[in-house]
Design an enzyme around this catalytic site. Structure first.
Site, short mmCIF file in Angstrom:
data_model
loop_
_atom_site.label_atom_id
_atom_site.label_comp_id
_atom_site.label_asym_id
_atom_site.label_seq_id
_atom_site.Cartn_x
_atom_site.Cartn_y
_atom_site.Cartn_z
N GLU A 93 73.19 18.16 21.14
CA GLU A 93 72.97 18.21 22.58
C GLU A 93 71.84 17.26 22.98
O GLU A 93 70.85 17.11 22.26
CB GLU A 93 72.63 19.64 23.00
CG GLU A 93 73.82 20.56 22.77
CD GLU A 93 73.56 22.03 23.08
OE1 GLU A 93 74.52 22.74 23.35
OE2 GLU A 93 72.40 22.46 23.04
N CYS A 106 65.97 13.90 26.75
CA CYS A 106 65.51 14.67 25.59
C CYS A 106 66.55 14.50 24.48
O CYS A 106 67.70 14.88 24.63
CB CYS A 106 65.38 16.14 26.02
SG CYS A 106 64.95 17.22 24.68
N CYS A 113 68.33 22.80 12.37
CA CYS A 113 66.96 22.55 11.90
C CYS A 113 66.68 23.51 10.77
O CYS A 113 67.03 24.69 10.84
CB CYS A 113 65.95 22.76 13.03
SG CYS A 113 64.26 22.39 12.51
N CYS A 117 61.86 28.28 12.99
CA CYS A 117 60.83 28.92 13.84
C CYS A 117 61.47 30.12 14.52
O CYS A 117 62.62 30.05 14.97
CB CYS A 117 60.31 27.93 14.88
SG CYS A 117 59.56 26.48 14.14
N CYS A 120 63.09 29.92 18.23
CA CYS A 120 63.87 28.73 18.60
C CYS A 120 65.34 28.91 18.24
O CYS A 120 65.68 29.27 17.10
CB CYS A 120 63.29 27.52 17.87
SG CYS A 120 64.27 26.03 18.09
N GLU A 168 63.92 18.60 13.69
CA GLU A 168 62.53 18.18 13.50
C GLU A 168 62.55 16.67 13.25
O GLU A 168 62.96 16.21 12.17
CB GLU A 168 61.92 18.94 12.31
CG GLU A 168 60.60 18.42 11.80
CD GLU A 168 59.54 18.19 12.89
OE1 GLU A 168 59.22 19.12 13.63
OE2 GLU A 168 59.05 17.04 12.98
N SER A 221 53.65 20.95 18.20
CA SER A 221 54.09 22.31 18.52
C SER A 221 53.18 23.26 17.76
O SER A 221 53.46 23.61 16.62
CB SER A 221 55.54 22.51 18.07
OG SER A 221 56.39 21.79 18.89
N LEU A 222 52.11 23.66 18.40
CA LEU A 222 51.11 24.48 17.71
C LEU A 222 51.47 25.96 17.81
O LEU A 222 51.66 26.64 16.82
CB LEU A 222 49.72 24.20 18.29
CG LEU A 222 48.56 24.71 17.48
CD1 LEU A 222 48.46 24.02 16.13
CD2 LEU A 222 47.24 24.54 18.24
N CYS A 343 63.84 23.88 26.55
CA CYS A 343 63.24 23.81 25.22
C CYS A 343 63.64 25.02 24.39
O CYS A 343 63.51 26.16 24.85
CB CYS A 343 61.72 23.83 25.31
SG CYS A 343 61.04 22.32 25.86
N1 SAH Z 1 61.24 20.28 16.10
C1 SAH Z 1 60.37 19.71 17.05
C2 SAH Z 1 61.06 19.19 18.30
C3 SAH Z 1 62.16 20.03 18.86
S1 SAH Z 1 61.70 21.54 19.59
C4 SAH Z 1 59.25 20.68 17.41
O1 SAH Z 1 59.34 21.83 17.01
O2 SAH Z 1 58.28 20.26 18.03
C5 SAH Z 1 61.00 21.02 21.16
C6 SAH Z 1 59.98 21.98 21.72
O3 SAH Z 1 60.60 23.20 22.15
C7 SAH Z 1 58.92 22.38 20.72
O4 SAH Z 1 57.63 22.38 21.27
C8 SAH Z 1 59.34 23.79 20.40
O5 SAH Z 1 58.31 24.53 19.83
C9 SAH Z 1 59.79 24.28 21.75
N2 SAH Z 1 60.56 25.53 21.73
C10 SAH Z 1 61.31 26.02 20.72
N3 SAH Z 1 61.83 27.22 21.07
C11 SAH Z 1 61.40 27.49 22.32
C12 SAH Z 1 61.62 28.56 23.24
N4 SAH Z 1 62.40 29.61 22.94
N5 SAH Z 1 61.02 28.51 24.45
C13 SAH Z 1 60.23 27.45 24.79
N6 SAH Z 1 60.01 26.39 23.97
C14 SAH Z 1 60.58 26.41 22.75
FE1 SF4 Z 2 63.05 23.23 14.31
FE2 SF4 Z 2 61.41 22.57 16.34
FE3 SF4 Z 2 63.12 24.63 16.58
FE4 SF4 Z 2 61.03 24.85 14.93
S1 SF4 Z 2 60.96 24.59 17.17
S2 SF4 Z 2 63.16 25.45 14.46
S3 SF4 Z 2 60.88 22.77 14.16
S4 SF4 Z 2 63.67 22.50 16.33
#
Ligand code: SAH
Ligand code: SF4
Length: 352
Positions: A93, A106, A113, A117, A120, A168, A221-222, A343
């Site tokens: 996507e 984006c 992935c 996390c 996500c 990622e 992404s902290l 996101c």
């Molecule tokens: N893998 C990379 C980039 C893709 S995710 C990363 O983790 O940074 C893009 C952004 O969406 C990241 O900051 C991620 O932490 C955030 N994200 C993931 N799940 C989310 C959710 N349920 N609500 C809001 N942001 C989310």
């Molecule tokens: Fe992968 Fe980023 Fe989603 Fe974490 S937040 S599972 S690193 S896509």
């Protein structure tokens, strides 16, 4: 399947080598790139500054092939999610987000992935593979075609690219670097390095490698300010600890001009998990010596998610305290939630 080289997999360096290998001048790569990326022409026969002899040579060994646009979804806020087929039963996507003064795209870097996390949706999908360069760059070219076709946003072109889609990006390092070289190239898409963002969960060795190869904006992404909390929501933290991550990013900032000396920190607000007074003061302590721009992200929902978003009062509390302590703070406005385009909502599953 064609054995020909798909030219969308090559940046200028790669194209130069290819032209030299068929007895042509290397400047042909500039011409070819501007046909593809600036004049949106993918047909050798329409490249009017190429002789028929050159076209025949190119057709023999190469092709220009895009991934397949499968379906598009329109959000009521103008956001468009594009579902792209990249193999049998494999979809990625891409999200087109128009604003008044800019248009952001984006991009996805992987199918699924591996990092899992807990908040996500992409992380809940099985990891399939890294995307090829032509599939990363192809997302941009498909959207450019769509903009022209649908006459979107007064045909305004893409101004910003963020690697915040599926996957990622730093785990698909080689193809990411080649793709970004094409995005920044003056014969390619010609975007400024300040307009290209890699968002990463923090793959420390890859961040070390990054500045040797390219300079773009890095967003971390902290999502937690202590190892205990981060371990529980981002398994990658068991391998790369928070302090080491912050130190690594601080080093990247020394070399990077794109970031203008400021780290971008992404912090999702998750109810009862990372939104307490202790969390915010740990965050202040962690970042006190590093100029940081903190983006608070209200958690986006999807089916199967075990968390909920912090309430507005908590988000406002974080915002106020962090601002008081001198950080630049923003609260991300979610776009495209009605089509699961925000996101963390991207899955590549289209029957939703
Ligand atoms: N893998 C990379 C980039 C893709 S995710 C990363 O983790 O940074 C893009 C952004 O969406 C990241 O900051 C991620 O932490 C955030 N994200 C993931 N799940 C989310 C959710 N349920 N609500 C809001 N942001 C989310
Ligand atoms: Fe992968 Fe980023 Fe989603 Fe974490 S937040 S599972 S690193 S896509």
């Amino acid at each position: 399947m064609s054995k020909k080289i798909n030219l969308l997999n090559l940046n200028r360096e790669g194209l130069c080598k290819l032209f030299l290998s068929i007895g042509e001048y290397s400047f042909r790569s500039n011409q070819l790139m501007s046909w593809i990326y600036q004049k949106d022409c993918l047909d050798f026969r329409k490249m009017t500054n190429f002789s028929s002899n050159l076209i025949n040579k190119l057709e023999k060994i190469s092709c220009i092939i895009l991934p397949k646009l499968f379906r598009i979804f329109h959000s009521c806020d103008g956001t468009i999610k594009i579902l792209i087929e990249v193999g049998y039963n494999q979809y990625i996507e891409t999200v087109y987000i128009p604003y008044k003064n800019r248009t952001t795209l984006c991009l996805s870097s992987q199918i699924g992935c591996i990092l899992d996390c807990k908040f996500c949706c992409t992380g809940k999908q099985p990891f399939v593979r890294n995307l090829f360069v032509f599939e990363i760059i192809g997302q941009i070219l498909l959207v450019k075609k769509m903009i022209n076709h649908l006459k979107l946003n007064n045909n305004k072109s893409i101004t910003n690219i963020v690697f915040m889609g599926m996957g990622e990006p730093l785990l698909n390092f080689k193809n990411l670097v080649v793709s970004i070289k094409i995005i920044l190239d003056k014969f390619g898409l010609g975007l400024s390095k300040r307009k290209v963002v890699i968002s990463t969960s923090g793959i420390i060795p890859a961040i070390h490698e990054l500045f040797k190869n390219i300079d773009v904006v890095l967003a971390i992404s902290l999502h937690a300010s202590s190892d205990v909390v981060r371990d529980s929501i981002m398994p990658i933290n068991k391998r790369y600890k928070i302090k080491d991550l912050i130190n690594t990013v601080a080093k990247y900032m020394v070399y990077s001009r794109a970031n203008c000396g400021v780290i971008s920190i992404e912090y999702i607000m998750i109810d009862g998990i990372n939104d307490t007074k202790i969390d915010v003061f740990n965050l202040i302590n962690l970042l006190k010596n590093i100029p940081s721009k903190i983006n608070l992200i209200p958690l986006n929902n999807f089916s199967g998610l075990n968390y909920s978003c912090s309430n507005n009062k908590k988000i406002k509390y974080f915002f106020d305290i962090l601002t008081q302590y001198g950080f630049i703070v923003t609260i991300r406005k979610s776009r495209g939630a009605d089509i699961y385009a925000s996101c963390g909502q991207l899955s590549g599953v289209f029957f939703k």
